[in-house]
Design an enzyme around this catalytic site. Structure first.
Site, PDB file in Angstrom:
ATOM      1  N   ARG A  60       0.819  -1.214   0.000  1.00 40.81           N
ATOM      2  CA  ARG A  60       0.000   0.000   0.000  1.00 40.81           C
ATOM      3  C   ARG A  60       0.857   1.271   0.000  1.00 40.81           C
ATOM      4  O   ARG A  60       0.516   2.280  -0.602  1.00 40.81           O
ATOM      5  CB  ARG A  60      -0.923  -0.037   1.221  1.00 40.81           C
ATOM      6  CG  ARG A  60      -1.957   1.061   1.295  1.00 40.81           C
ATOM      7  CD  ARG A  60      -2.922   0.996   0.117  1.00 40.81           C
ATOM      8  NE  ARG A  60      -3.945   2.001   0.266  1.00 40.81           N
ATOM      9  CZ  ARG A  60      -5.236   1.755   0.410  1.00 40.81           C
ATOM     10  NH1 ARG A  60      -5.679   0.518   0.380  1.00 40.81           N
ATOM     11  NH2 ARG A  60      -6.101   2.731   0.552  1.00 40.81           N
ATOM     12  N   LEU A  62      -6.498   7.788   1.221  1.00 40.41           N
ATOM     13  CA  LEU A  62      -5.210   8.297   0.743  1.00 40.41           C
ATOM     14  C   LEU A  62      -4.205   8.328   1.896  1.00 40.41           C
ATOM     15  O   LEU A  62      -4.552   8.648   3.035  1.00 40.41           O
ATOM     16  CB  LEU A  62      -5.381   9.688   0.148  1.00 40.41           C
ATOM     17  CG  LEU A  62      -6.161   9.725  -1.179  1.00 40.41           C
ATOM     18  CD1 LEU A  62      -6.624  11.135  -1.487  1.00 40.41           C
ATOM     19  CD2 LEU A  62      -5.311   9.151  -2.320  1.00 40.41           C
ATOM     20  N   ASN A  75     -13.315  16.161   0.442  1.00 42.70           N
ATOM     21  CA  ASN A  75     -14.064  14.921   0.239  1.00 42.70           C
ATOM     22  C   ASN A  75     -15.562  15.197   0.368  1.00 42.70           C
ATOM     23  O   ASN A  75     -15.969  16.101   1.108  1.00 42.70           O
ATOM     24  CB  ASN A  75     -13.644  13.897   1.301  1.00 42.70           C
ATOM     25  CG  ASN A  75     -14.229  12.516   1.058  1.00 42.70           C
ATOM     26  OD1 ASN A  75     -14.634  12.172  -0.055  1.00 42.70           O
ATOM     27  ND2 ASN A  75     -14.272  11.709   2.107  1.00 42.70           N
ATOM     28  N   HIS A  81     -19.255  13.185   1.214  1.00 43.66           N
ATOM     29  CA  HIS A  81     -19.701  11.951   1.874  1.00 43.66           C
ATOM     30  C   HIS A  81     -21.230  11.970   1.983  1.00 43.66           C
ATOM     31  O   HIS A  81     -21.815  12.991   2.365  1.00 43.66           O
ATOM     32  CB  HIS A  81     -19.075  11.876   3.270  1.00 43.66           C
ATOM     33  CG  HIS A  81     -19.404  10.602   3.988  1.00 43.66           C
ATOM     34  ND1 HIS A  81     -18.831   9.400   3.655  1.00 43.66           N
ATOM     35  CD2 HIS A  81     -20.256  10.348   5.002  1.00 43.66           C
ATOM     36  CE1 HIS A  81     -19.324   8.452   4.440  1.00 43.66           C
ATOM     37  NE2 HIS A  81     -20.191   9.005   5.266  1.00 43.66           N
ATOM     38  N   ASP A  96      -8.419  14.233   6.442  1.00 42.67           N
ATOM     39  CA  ASP A  96      -7.265  14.050   7.327  1.00 42.67           C
ATOM     40  C   ASP A  96      -6.911  12.563   7.341  1.00 42.67           C
ATOM     41  O   ASP A  96      -7.396  11.805   6.500  1.00 42.67           O
ATOM     42  CB  ASP A  96      -7.529  14.629   8.727  1.00 42.67           C
ATOM     43  CG  ASP A  96      -8.612  13.870   9.478  1.00 42.67           C
ATOM     44  OD1 ASP A  96      -9.074  12.817   8.998  1.00 42.67           O
ATOM     45  OD2 ASP A  96      -8.999  14.345  10.571  1.00 42.67           O
ATOM     46  N   GLY A 113      -7.790  10.189   9.231  1.00 41.97           N
ATOM     47  CA  GLY A 113      -8.819   9.251   9.672  1.00 41.97           C
ATOM     48  C   GLY A 113      -9.812   8.939   8.561  1.00 41.97           C
ATOM     49  O   GLY A 113      -9.670   9.389   7.422  1.00 41.97           O
ATOM     50  N   ASP A 135     -13.176   9.693   7.150  1.00 39.80           N
ATOM     51  CA  ASP A 135     -14.262  10.687   7.150  1.00 39.80           C
ATOM     52  C   ASP A 135     -14.276  11.508   8.440  1.00 39.80           C
ATOM     53  O   ASP A 135     -15.351  11.857   8.955  1.00 39.80           O
ATOM     54  CB  ASP A 135     -15.616   9.991   6.934  1.00 39.80           C
ATOM     55  CG  ASP A 135     -15.684   9.307   5.582  1.00 39.80           C
ATOM     56  OD1 ASP A 135     -15.085   9.818   4.621  1.00 39.80           O
ATOM     57  OD2 ASP A 135     -16.330   8.248   5.488  1.00 39.80           O
TER      58      ASP A 135
HETATM   59  C1  GAR Z   1     -21.238   9.927  -3.584  1.00 36.73           C
HETATM   60  O1  GAR Z   1     -22.513   9.918  -2.994  1.00 36.73           O
HETATM   61  C2  GAR Z   1     -20.164  10.140  -2.544  1.00 36.73           C
HETATM   62  O2  GAR Z   1     -20.564  10.943  -1.471  1.00 36.73           O
HETATM   63  C3  GAR Z   1     -19.938   8.731  -2.079  1.00 36.73           C
HETATM   64  O3  GAR Z   1     -19.938   7.974  -3.243  1.00 36.73           O
HETATM   65  C4  GAR Z   1     -20.869   8.566  -4.162  1.00 36.73           C
HETATM   66  C5  GAR Z   1     -20.174   8.683  -5.494  1.00 36.73           C
HETATM   67  O4  GAR Z   1     -21.094   9.011  -6.486  1.00 36.73           O
HETATM   68  N1  GAR Z   1     -18.707   8.631  -1.356  1.00 36.73           N
HETATM   69  C6  GAR Z   1     -18.552   7.837  -0.300  1.00 36.73           C
HETATM   70  O5  GAR Z   1     -19.393   7.062   0.086  1.00 36.73           O
HETATM   71  C7  GAR Z   1     -17.203   7.959   0.371  1.00 36.73           C
HETATM   72  N2  GAR Z   1     -17.252   7.449   1.690  1.00 36.73           N
HETATM   73  P1  GAR Z   1     -20.606   9.528  -7.910  1.00 36.73           P
HETATM   74  O6  GAR Z   1     -19.501   8.566  -8.366  1.00 36.73           O
HETATM   75  O7  GAR Z   1     -21.812   9.414  -8.770  1.00 36.73           O
HETATM   76  O8  GAR Z   1     -20.112  10.925  -7.751  1.00 36.73           O
END
Ligand code: GAR
Length: 209
Positions: free
Chosen positions: A62, A90, A102, A104, A136, A138, A140
């Site tokens: 990794r 990352l 990010n 979420h 960061d 962690g 989320d």
């Molecule tokens: C989004 O809803 C984003 O918030 C989520 O993946 C989806 C991607 O959709 N991310 C996570 O769950 C990260 N923990 P997209 O590829 O259509 O933009």
């Protein structure tokens, strides 16, 4: 900005659409992914944006992938990196080099991780939403920049709820990224302030960004 994706790339598309207007203030200089054959990469190609793929499985460990993806991102000299549905954590080489935003699909700190919509439904919450935050080390756990609530309706399944969240998420991400690049930002502990602070006329200088 460099945008990182792992799936359908609808948040990427929202950023591409917004950046078509020069007044938006930000452009997508490259799109990176951790896998081939995803719609997110096709969206980038259609918009004539360069793409790259770095798969964890192509590296001995990794740490090597962490360094490789950081180097690929750095080659585009972005001011911001956007993790838009990028389903990998990352490592230090990226965290140390870039400001990473990010998005979420839940109201953090509730339901962090890769299955936020499923977890929120399973918990029976009546309101969920989306969060745009700084990354960061962690999962989320970085400072929150903006959040918006979305109702959970009685007949929702994961797909229906996620689509409702995404419609809100696209606007929130576009709005936050645009304001960050146009107005600058400062970070103090867990507080993210967009715009110049008194006594800090240039947010790109000093320990805050
Ligand atoms: C989004 O809803 C984003 O918030 C989520 O993946 C989806 C991607 O959709 N991310 C996570 O769950 C990260 N923990 P997209 O590829 O259509 O933009």
């Amino acid at each position: 900005m460099v945008v990182l994706v792992s799936g359908s790339g609808t948040n990427l598309q929202a950023l591409l659409d917004a950046s078509a207007d020069p007044a938006y203030g930000a452009q997508v200089v490259a799109v990176g992914a951790d896998r081939d054959g995803i719609e997110g990469l096709a969206r980038a190609a259609k918009a004539d944006v360069p793409t790259f793929v770095e798969k964890v499985g192509d590296y001995e460990n990794r740490g090597e992938w962490d360094s490789a993806i950081a180097a690929r991102i750095a080659s585009y000299e972005p001011d911001l990196v956007i993790s838009a549905g990028f389903m990998k954590i990352l490592g230090a080489p990226s965290l140390d080099a870039f400001t990473i935003v990010n998005t979420h699909p839940a109201l953090l700190p509730s339901f962090p991780g890769a299955h936020a919509v499923r977890d929120a439904l399973a918990h029976g919450v009546k309101v969920t939403g989306c969060t745009v935050m700084l990354v960061d080390s962690g999962v989320d756990s970085g400072p929150i920049i903006a959040q918006e609530a979305v109702p959970v309706l009685p007949d929702d399944d994961q797909e229906v709820l996620h689509e409702r969240i995404k419609r809100v998420e696209h606007h929130l991400l576009v709005d936050v990224v645009g304001r960050l690049v146009r107005e600058g930002w400062t970070v103090s502990g867990r507080q993210v302030h967009i715009g110049n602070q008194p006594g800090n006329p240039n947010p790109s200088e000093g320990e805050s960004k």
